[in-house]
Design an enzyme around this catalytic site. Structure first.
Site, PDB file in Angstrom:
ATOM      1  N   ASP A 152       0.962  -1.096  -0.132  1.00 30.37           N
ATOM      2  CA  ASP A 152      -0.196   0.097   0.075  1.00 30.37           C
ATOM      3  C   ASP A 152       0.930   1.054  -0.034  1.00 30.37           C
ATOM      4  OD1 ASP A 152      -2.157   1.857   0.947  1.00 30.37           O
ATOM      5  OD2 ASP A 152      -3.263   0.038   0.669  1.00 30.37           O
ATOM      6  N   HIS A 222      -3.417   6.158   3.718  1.00 34.40           N
ATOM      7  CA  HIS A 222      -4.345   5.001   3.302  1.00 34.40           C
ATOM      8  C   HIS A 222      -3.735   3.668   3.865  1.00 34.40           C
ATOM      9  CE1 HIS A 222      -5.623   1.965   0.510  1.00 34.40           C
ATOM     10  NE2 HIS A 222      -6.780   2.780   0.239  1.00 34.40           N
ATOM     11  N   SER A 549     -11.266  -0.745   0.058  1.00 31.53           N
ATOM     12  CA  SER A 549      -9.753  -0.407   0.807  1.00 31.53           C
ATOM     13  C   SER A 549     -10.015  -1.020   2.072  1.00 31.53           C
ATOM     14  CB  SER A 549      -9.130   0.662   0.422  1.00 31.53           C
ATOM     15  OG  SER A 549      -8.657   0.823  -0.697  1.00 31.53           O
ATOM     16  N   ASP A 779     -22.484  27.032  45.465  1.00 28.90           N
ATOM     17  CA  ASP A 779     -22.194  27.462  43.923  1.00 28.90           C
ATOM     18  C   ASP A 779     -23.425  27.405  43.231  1.00 28.90           C
ATOM     19  OD1 ASP A 779     -20.554  27.768  41.388  1.00 28.90           O
ATOM     20  OD2 ASP A 779     -19.158  28.244  42.976  1.00 28.90           O
ATOM     21  N   HIS A 849     -20.052  26.353  36.370  1.00 27.08           N
ATOM     22  CA  HIS A 849     -19.117  27.066  37.359  1.00 27.08           C
ATOM     23  C   HIS A 849     -19.122  26.118  38.595  1.00 27.08           C
ATOM     24  CE1 HIS A 849     -17.759  29.906  40.520  1.00 27.08           C
ATOM     25  NE2 HIS A 849     -17.053  30.465  39.454  1.00 27.08           N
ATOM     26  N   SER A1174     -12.248  31.783  41.533  1.00 28.05           N
ATOM     27  CA  SER A1174     -13.128  30.716  41.894  1.00 28.05           C
ATOM     28  C   SER A1174     -12.393  29.345  41.582  1.00 28.05           C
ATOM     29  CB  SER A1174     -14.290  30.797  40.860  1.00 28.05           C
ATOM     30  OG  SER A1174     -15.195  31.874  40.941  1.00 28.05           O
TER      31      SER A1174
END
Length: 1395
Positions: A152, A222, A549, A779, A849, A1174
């Protein structure tokens, strides 16, 4: 078994067969390459080898022609290859006359011109029924030691699919070698790739002006794809941009690979013959050739000839049927009786985009858009006229942020037209209605967000869009559906060639069908695998490709398995076993069909779809010897046949009549008549309403409304009141204070490694990874399905836990587990503040968050995560065995009453640590929900950890939270750089910055450096040449990074090199267009090159992550991190510590935008890079959890002290930590320094403090009685007020009235020895500038562990504020040198100097 088959062929012999791209055959007017077949038995004995014989024949032919022709070509014939295994003969560059002369040579059989060959272009093993439990895989030991020769386009040896993990030693019978040539040294071969060669002499002879690289390295992907299908090793966690996720493995994962590269952007038949010939010589067991030629006669087919020679040596040859599909009958050229010819079919896998209409209807469409575009609840647009989508104006004039319906059954457009017109317009996605989409379903080309649906589904969508007042839709991408769908599988691919075979039609071809449509396998990582928009090409390590193929190596792999299971079977028996057990029926037990739904005939599917496990035990086999093949008479007049060759701020609504108030009460004054505080508070509201009604004519007729009662973190309630009612409440017994509800905002993974945490030693193993410590996350909620919140490895929930899983809507209790042990939501305050806003009663995170924060603190261990390829690796929380309790208070913004309610519940539930990455702007401690609830938590033995805020360097005192009883955390960088490597055409490489969220292909692209264009405004970019890299300089003119990005998205340039010195870029992951950011100094190098080169080019490699010392030292203080002194109290240094907070990788909400490509393609992610305090706060929360687990007997003050006194004020170059602009950072930015968890485990000395010490501090703050009681409650008294808290830092203030005086401040501290046994510590004082600092005594002698000693620090300084802030430190070091206990000193201007 030897009947004679007569085949009437004209008079000739061999031509060549299969390859990837058709090479235009260059033919010299004088000479061409010919393939000559010879009878080797005719070689005269005078010649020692066939090579010399053939050379002699060429010389003779040249001499003969020279003697008979006056105009004979003066150049010499050239021998290219000799063939001696698959067949006998040679190839050479000859004139036509020389060929004629050769025909008179003894042993000559035939000659024909060299031809061109072309390539026929992983759930498939599962679809084939292969399993480790039983059947062919275990019976064959996975194809162990069978050698498959791949003829190939070469191989990419570094692919993980070609690792030799698990492979044994190479079989002794192997005769081949690793001659990989250029850029392919022998070390790249291993126990998987046992041989590599290249063959291009035929190509060179036919195309002398074309450059050929002498290398077996694959240059088009290929061969790599084909080889990995046949025998690739086992590789986990692969996908094609999120589609087809799972484990890649070859059909025969323990087979060996030998690679023969014959495809060089096309191939010559002579090269293919040479490759197959060498494979036979090397001793392969199976030759796999996914290449075609168009030779119509067997005796002219190099593939047929070489295949016969291979069969003679017991080698089976498998080949692809070709991809000429239904162009007519007899589209298979390879009617080769002695080769297995393989057709291509589908598998039971659908790449889906789920279309959800606003009415709830869902439709599973088709898409392979290569990113997780964020298309959620967008306007759905249908216009009968424009729905043909065949004009660009239909898209450019469409509404912004819309989904466009394209009905391609009404116009001349196709999917490609839609994909061409959609980029850069207002349209965010398209719904494409197509009747016949067979071609679409075998291609991965889908460069813009959208889905393909059928006409019936389209009618539903159009009906909804036409009848709804506000139609909307959502599309979810990267979905892979497995199993039986609406139609049976397999289906014969429409591009698979049909029989009968052109070269011989009396034996059925193809023989078998195998998976060949969108097969996932290894690929060339530097080539384009797909595209986004018009010009953003993407690469991939694994690709989905379709064609015969891909079918061929499936059968090659099965043949290898059968050979390993039955080593005594002949190639014919193996072929028979596969054919007689093949299945002609689909998954619905109906005959296999083609894509049009018509029953497929054997001319398309051969015997049917291969069934490996049945082939293992077929019952009967049809055998045939080589002689039987010889006996297959084809009546050639004069010829002999030989055989040869795959990831908000809420606007605070205030009623003109009413607002939410938070009211603090003294619970001890509740009348005994009330059974609970709730009833008492309700009574007070009723009384306040009655009082106001009696005194006001224009009283509001609505009633006060109780929202929350608080009874844990502090005592009181929140309620919707008028100002008059709040005033009336002040006369109630027990009233302490009241203030309006405020707004809180969110402050917004190599970091554990950067912190020094390791499984080998230190805090992680000492704490058992924070086992059973409970962290309360207050939160925006959580996304519970994230792998970071799996409870794998978690033990039973501690019995002391008192909380519950009350997640609300879309969050049932089953979503809690041993990791998320509690969930609740608190939004009554937000509802009252914004009664017209829709708020969902759920603890589910809707912004990402809270999810991000929670996973940083205590996320479980998740391997193989990244942010679109950046920061790849294992995500884990700082305390991965700690528990999480989630309290959602952020609902696109939040109120202080909700925040208080969440914290109050956390205290009630029994958490150990409360982590709050949220800010409010309360300037006074007695009005701060953090300070009030934090004090209440501290009374219960619960530590509050909170973020410093993200107001950065907007001025001094940008930290609102100057809370002495909370740990306040600043944000810093880590030693990680997200890079795009810029390689100039002269070889110079520059590591620039980029977070472009895809593997864009920018290779050897022309560079444009034009000073009239370097500002890169939208107008300038419009003039830039297309498909170029533009150099943009934002250090001059009025442009900036964001402006450049906006302009690029509307341009035709390929990428940008952006010269920028703005450090804020490095704190955000937004990078919507391919490019890199470089410094001005680096920019000069680029400019010099571009101006000096006649054809400047450059390449950019994306998705690179550099760890360690890079262009900038780390940590550096983030420029967004808020600075001290704290506004609510400046007598104690804030922040306390710094932790990682810049571009931290952690779990995210998967339906929220995490990144963007271009103007309108938003991408989602399970893990996101985010920056802010944070992100820093949960790092400290996690470290606290580890310390609490390691030292359960330590007080909260001791834990805080351990972190602060061991924190590092130096960066990784052993220089003082700096700001991102390069200036030295002060303790007002970094506190004590960057946290060091392992040193905090054993700090030597700790500064301890009791709750009473904190009460004494509050009592010293000159608050009114009620203000004081708001914080400390009535259970404490103020008999001993003191501002000198035993804290591990020192602050000496300069007040305005003191300016010009010399001041003396005295501090007294006590330290407790927590080291092992007796110890002696000596002090070193680093005095601030223009200051004297004296410690007494200078030596502390501890006789035993837990002994406490005291010392004093006296600071004398001139009160001026020319230098507003002066820093120093007190450092205690033990005599062994093991411990260094450091506390910062700040001499600082007080706030009244600036009022």
């Amino acid at each position: 078994m030897s009947p004679s088959l007569k085949m009437e062929f004209p008079n000739a012999v061999v031509h060549i067969l299969i390859s990837l791209f058709l090479l235009a055959h260059h033919v010299s007017s004088q000479r061409s390459t010919y393939i000559i077949h010879m009878d080797k038995t005719s070689m005269p004995k005078a010649f020692s080898s066939h090579h010399f014989w053939y050379s002699s024949l060429l010389t003779s032919s040249k001499r003969s022609v020279s003697q008979t022709s006056v105009n004979a070509d003066k150049s010499e014939p050239k021998l290219i290859y000799t063939y001696d295994h698959a067949f006998h003969g040679f190839s050479a560059v000859l004139s036509a006359d020389e060929v004629e002369a050769l025909k008179n040579s003894a042993g000559f059989i035939s000659a024909y011109k060299d031809g061109v060959v072309t390539p026929d272009t992983t759930h498939s093993s599962k679809f084939l029924g292969l399993t480790s439990a039983s059947g062919l895989w275990p019976a064959s030991n996975y194809g162990k030691d069978v050698i498959i020769g791949i003829v190939d386009s070469g191989i990419w040896p570094e692919s993980p699919s070609f690792s030799d993990d698990g492979m044994t030693e190479i079989p002794a019978r192997w005769k081949g070698a690793c001659n990989g040539g250029e850029d392919f040294n022998s070390s790249l071969c291993n126990k998987k790739i046992i041989g590599a060669r290249y063959f291009n002499q035929g190509g060179r002879a036919e195309n002398p002006d074309r450059e050929f690289k002498d290398s077996a390295r694959d240059d088009d992907g290929h061969g790599t794809h084909v080889a990995s299908i046949a025998a690739g090793n086992i590789v986990e966690g692969v996908s094609f941009f999120g589609y087809a996720p799972g484990t890649a493995r070859g059909v025969a994962p323990r087979a060996r690979l030998a690679v023969y590269k014959v495809l060089f952007l096309g191939a010559a038949e002579s090269d293919m013959l040479a490759g197959m010939d060498q494979a036979v010589a090397d001793g392969v067991d199976i030759i796999s050739v996914s290449i075609s030629s168009r030779a119509e006669n067997l005796y002219e087919s190099p593939f047929a000839i070489a295949s016969f020679g291979a069969r003679e040596k017991g080698i089976m040859v498998c080949t692809s049927a070709g991809n000429r599909g239904t162009r007519g009958v007899r589209t298979i050229f390879k009617g080769v009786p002695w080769a297995v010819v393989v057709a291509s079919g589908t598998v039971d896998r659908w790449f889906a985009g789920t279309l959800t209409l606003g009415n709830g209807k869902t439709i599973t469409g088709w898409t392979t858009f290569p990113a997780r575009a964020n298309i959620r609840n967008l306007q759905l647009v249908y216009n009968r006229t424009s729905s043909a989508c065949d004009l660009p104006d239909f898209f450019t004039e469409g509404p912004s942020d819309s989904i466009f319906i394209c009905n391609l059954n009404t116009g001349n457009a196709d999917l490609g037209t839609v994909m061409l017109y959609q980029p850069g317009t207002n349209v965010r996605a398209s719904i494409v209605i197509i009747a016949n989409a067979a071609e679409i379903f075998r291609s991965t080309s889908f460069p813009e967000p959208g889905v393909v649906i059928n006409p019936e589904e389209g009618e539903e969508v159009i009906r909804y869009a036409s009848t709804s007042a506000s139609p909307t839709a959502t599309i979810d991408f990267q979905q892979t559906i497995l199993g039986r769908g609406q139609r049976g599988v397999p289906v014969l691919s429409d591009d698979s060639s049909r029989g009968p075979g052109i070269s011989y039609e009396r034996i059925l071809k193809p023989d078998l069908m195998a998976p060949g449509v969108l097969i996932l396998a290894a690929f060339h990582p530097l080539l384009m695998a797909t595209r986004i928009g018009r010009n953003i090409d993407l690469s991939s390590d694994y690709n989905l490709i379709s064609g015969t193929s891909m079918a061929c190596p499936h059968v090659s792999g099965i043949a290898a398995l059968l050979k390993a299971a039955h080593p005594d079977w002949s190639p014919a028996a193996i072929q028979s076993a596969m054919m007689t057990t093949a299945n002609p029926l689909d998954s619905n037990k109906q005959p296999i069909k083609d894509l049009e739904g018509i029953d497929a005939s054997p001319l398309g599917v051969g015997s049917g779809h291969v069934d490996p496990n049945r082939a293992l035990d077929p019952g009967l086999v049809y055998d045939a010897s080589v002689q039987d093949l010889v006996n297959l008479k084809m009546e050639f007049p004069k010829a002999v046949v030989h055989l040869l060759i795959s990831l908000f701020l809420l606007v605070h609504h205030v009623s003109s009549q009413r607002s939410t108030y938070i009211v603090h009460m003294d619970k001890t004054t509740m009348p005994k008549a009330f059974s609970s505080h709730h009833f008492w508070y309700s009574s007070l509201l009723t009384s306040s309403k009655r009082s106001v009604s009696q005194t006001s004519v224009n009283t509001d007729k609505s009633e006060p409304k109780l929202i929350y009662t608080y009874d844990h973190a502090f005592h009181g309630f929140s309620a919707v009141l008028s100002a008059d009612e709040a005033e009336a409440l002040k006369n109630s017994a027990g009233f302490i204070s009241a203030y309006k509800d405020g707004v809180v905002t969110p402050d917004t993974t190599h970091s554990s490694t950067f912190l020094g945490l390791t499984s080998a030693s230190g805090l992680w193993p000492a704490s058992n990874y924070g086992k059973d410590v409970i962290i309360g996350i207050v939160d925006s909620g959580i996304w519970p399905e994230s792998p970071s919140f799996s409870d794998d490895g978690m033990t039973e929930i501690p019995a002391r836990w008192k909380g519950a899983c009350n997640g609300g809507e879309d969050f049932n209790s089953s979503l809690c587990n041993k990791k998320i042990i509690g969930a609740g939501y608190f939004n009554k305050g937000a509802r009252e503040s914004s009664p017209d806003r829709e708020i969902i009663d759920s603890a589910r995170d809707d912004t990402g968050h809270g999810t991000h924060v929670a996973s940083i603190a205590a996320g479980n261990i998740v391997e193989g995560v990244s942010f679109f390829g950046y920061a790849p690796g294992t995500a884990r929380g700082v305390a991965p065995r700690a528990r999480l309790a989630v309290y959602k208070v952020l609902f696109s913004g939040a109120t202080e009453s909700d925040l208080l309610a969440g914290m109050d519940q956390a205290v009630a539930d029994g958490v150990d640590i409360i982590s709050v990455s949220i800010s409010s702007r309360a300037n006074n401690l007695y009005e701060s929900p953090f300070a009030i609830a934090g004090f209440g938590a501290r009374q219960k033995g619960i530590m509050l950890c909170t973020s410093a805020g993200n107001r950065g360097t907007r001025g001094i005192r940008t930290i609102f939270k100057g809370i002495p009883w909370a740990v306040v955390v600043a944000s810093g960088t880590v030693d990680r750089w997200f890079a795009g490597t810029l390689t100039l055409g002269n070889g110079k490489t520059i590591a620039g910055w980029t977070t472009f969220p895809a593997s864009a292909i920018v290779r050897n692209v022309p560079v444009v450096y034009n000073q009239s264009l370097t500002g890169c405004t939208a107008a300038e970019l419009a003039e830039a040449p297309e498909n170029t890299i533009i150099v943009c300089n934002t250090t001059i003119g009025n442009t900036d990074f964001d402006t450049v990005m906006g302009g690029l998205s509307n341009s035709n340039v390929k990428a940008a090199i952006i010269i920028d010195e703005e450090t804020s870029i490095f704190g955000f992951s937004t990078f919507p267009y391919p490019g890199v950011v470089i410094t001005a100094a680096q920019g000069k190098q680029v400019a010099n090159y571009a101006l000096s080169s006649t054809s400047p080019t450059a390449s950019i490699d994306f998705q690179q992550t550099i760890i360690g010392r890079g262009p900038r030292a780390a940590p550096a203080l983030s420029d967004t991190s808020s600075r001290g002194p704290g506004r609510s109290y400046e007598g104690i240094l804030k922040p306390d510590l710094m932790a990682p907070g810049v571009l931290i990788l952690a779990a995210f909400q998967p339906h929220f935008p995490a990144a963007r490509i271009g103007r309108n393609i938003d991408l989602a992610a399970d893990y996101n890079l985010q920056s802010g305090t944070s992100m820093a706060c949960p790092h400290i929360s996690g470290v606290m959890a580890l310390l609490k687990a390691a030292h359960p007997d330590w007080s909260l003050a001791a834990i805080q002290s351990a972190m602060m006194t061991t924190a590092n004020h130096l960066d990784n170059t052993n220089q003082p930590i700096r700001e991102q602009d390069g200036s030295v950072a002060s303790p007002l930015g970094i506190g004590s320094g960057h946290v060091d968890p392992n040193r905090a485990l054993d700090p030597g000395l700790v500064y301890d403090a009791s709750v009473q010490d904190l009460v004494n501090l509050v009592c010293s703050m000159n608050f009114t009685r009620n203000q004081t009681l708001t914080i400390i409650r009535s259970s404490y008294n103020c008999s001993n007020p003191s501002s000198d808290l035993n804290y591990p830092s020192f602050v000496a203030l300069i007040r305005a009235a003191e300016i010009g005086r010399t001041l003396t401040r005295r501090f007294r501290r006590s330290v407790t020895n927590v080291g092992e046994g007796a110890a002696t510590y000596n002090v070193n004082v680093e005095a601030p500038v223009n200051t004297t600092a004296v410690v007494r005594p200078q030596t502390l002698v501890f006789g035993k562990k837990y002994e406490t000693k005291s010392y004093s620090l006296t600071i004398r300084y001139k009160a001026n504020i020319e230098t507003q802030h002066r820093e120093g430190a007190v450092i205690w070091t033990d005599q062994t040198g093991k411990y260094r206990v450091r506390s910062p000193i700040m001499v600082s201007a007080a706030a009244d100097n600036f009022e």
